[in-house]
Design an enzyme around this catalytic site. Sequence first.
Site, PDB file in Angstrom:
ATOM      1  CE1 TYR A  38    -129.081  21.593 -51.894  1.00 11.25           C
ATOM      2  CE2 TYR A  38    -128.521  23.119 -50.116  1.00 11.25           C
ATOM      3  CZ  TYR A  38    -128.456  21.852 -50.674  1.00 11.25           C
ATOM      4  OH  TYR A  38    -127.784  20.854 -50.018  1.00 11.25           O
ATOM      5  CG  ASP A  56    -125.563  36.242 -52.125  1.00 16.25           C
ATOM      6  OD1 ASP A  56    -125.913  35.637 -51.094  1.00 16.25           O
ATOM      7  OD2 ASP A  56    -125.747  35.798 -53.277  1.00 16.25           O
ATOM      8  CB  SER A 102    -129.329  30.021 -55.838  1.00 16.37           C
ATOM      9  OG  SER A 102    -128.821  29.686 -54.574  1.00 16.37           O
ATOM     10  CG  HIS A 155    -128.971  34.208 -52.371  1.00 15.16           C
ATOM     11  ND1 HIS A 155    -127.855  33.945 -53.130  1.00 15.16           N
ATOM     12  CD2 HIS A 155    -129.766  33.121 -52.514  1.00 15.16           C
ATOM     13  CE1 HIS A 155    -127.956  32.756 -53.692  1.00 15.16           C
ATOM     14  NE2 HIS A 155    -129.123  32.235 -53.338  1.00 15.16           N
TER      15      HIS A 155
END
Length: 322
Positions: free
Chosen positions: A91, A273, A183, A302
């Site tokens: 992202y 995460d 992700s 993460h």
Amino acid sequence: MKFDMPLDQLKEYMGTNPKPIDFDQFWDRGLRDLENQSMVYELVPSEFKSGIADCFHLYFTGVGGARIHCQLVKPKNQEDKGPGLIWFHGYHVSSGDWVDKLGYAAEGFTILAMDCRGQGGLSEDHTQARGTTLKGHIIRGIEEDNPEKLYYRNVFLDTVQAARILFSMENVDEERVGVQGASQGGALAVVCSALEPRIKKTAAVYPFLSDYRRAWDLDIGNSAYEEIHYYFKFIDPTHKREAELFNKLGYIDIQHLAGRIKSEVLWAVGMEDNICPPSTQFAAYNKITSPKQLAVFYEYGHEHLRTFGDRVHSFFFELMNT
């Protein structure tokens, strides 16, 4: 993992966010829209030079007229058709450094790495929709009545168009194409495999964009899903449109696409995460019916998952030698 479910429950969890009643028709229409998109692309030699690969900027026109940029890395002096690999990024960022792709190019892969519209790379975003432009792309277009205005609807279709372009290349064996990402990139790898059934192998690392309602039920203020919190706080503070919002997000929820996947899947989850919580991931993983492998990293969040890069390479090894 203290704020999410224990592993035995995660393995049974099938998701919370609603699936719109016309979900399948929605994506079938989207794929039909792609039939009107040209597979013509432009290649511009990159300033980056390598002794083992030729590197190009590749541009194509996506749905809505947006100019989409990819990195194309091709092995030099390739005599026979070889495997292909599609990369999607996390992202906000971009397809990354050219040098990252050279290891796979040395193995004979042609790599196509796509920049998502309006994020950190060179792809354009032509989204025209009412509502806020602040705080992220999940809620971009959510104020429109027509879910086809959602930002991620077009990004999901871009992944399919990119894959089809790679399939069309004369040096790529369409029976040996894989896709990978982490992700947001992991989510797009899932989407690409779901909507383009020719993909043979999918490596997805802690995918984003799944089970939005579950993310909301957890503490999402500092997670990748924080823009949902922002939407309610500043756009809909009394939650008058709560049911409508989560139903509309269902159109771009990867858990509802996961059952379409035909490829073999390798999935990694970090049990600590708090950016893309495990339960949101299991909601999608548990719906996959094709051959699949799950790598559980118990003390990881993460972040870089030690040893998993080697496992991904081994996973794609069959594509090198078929």
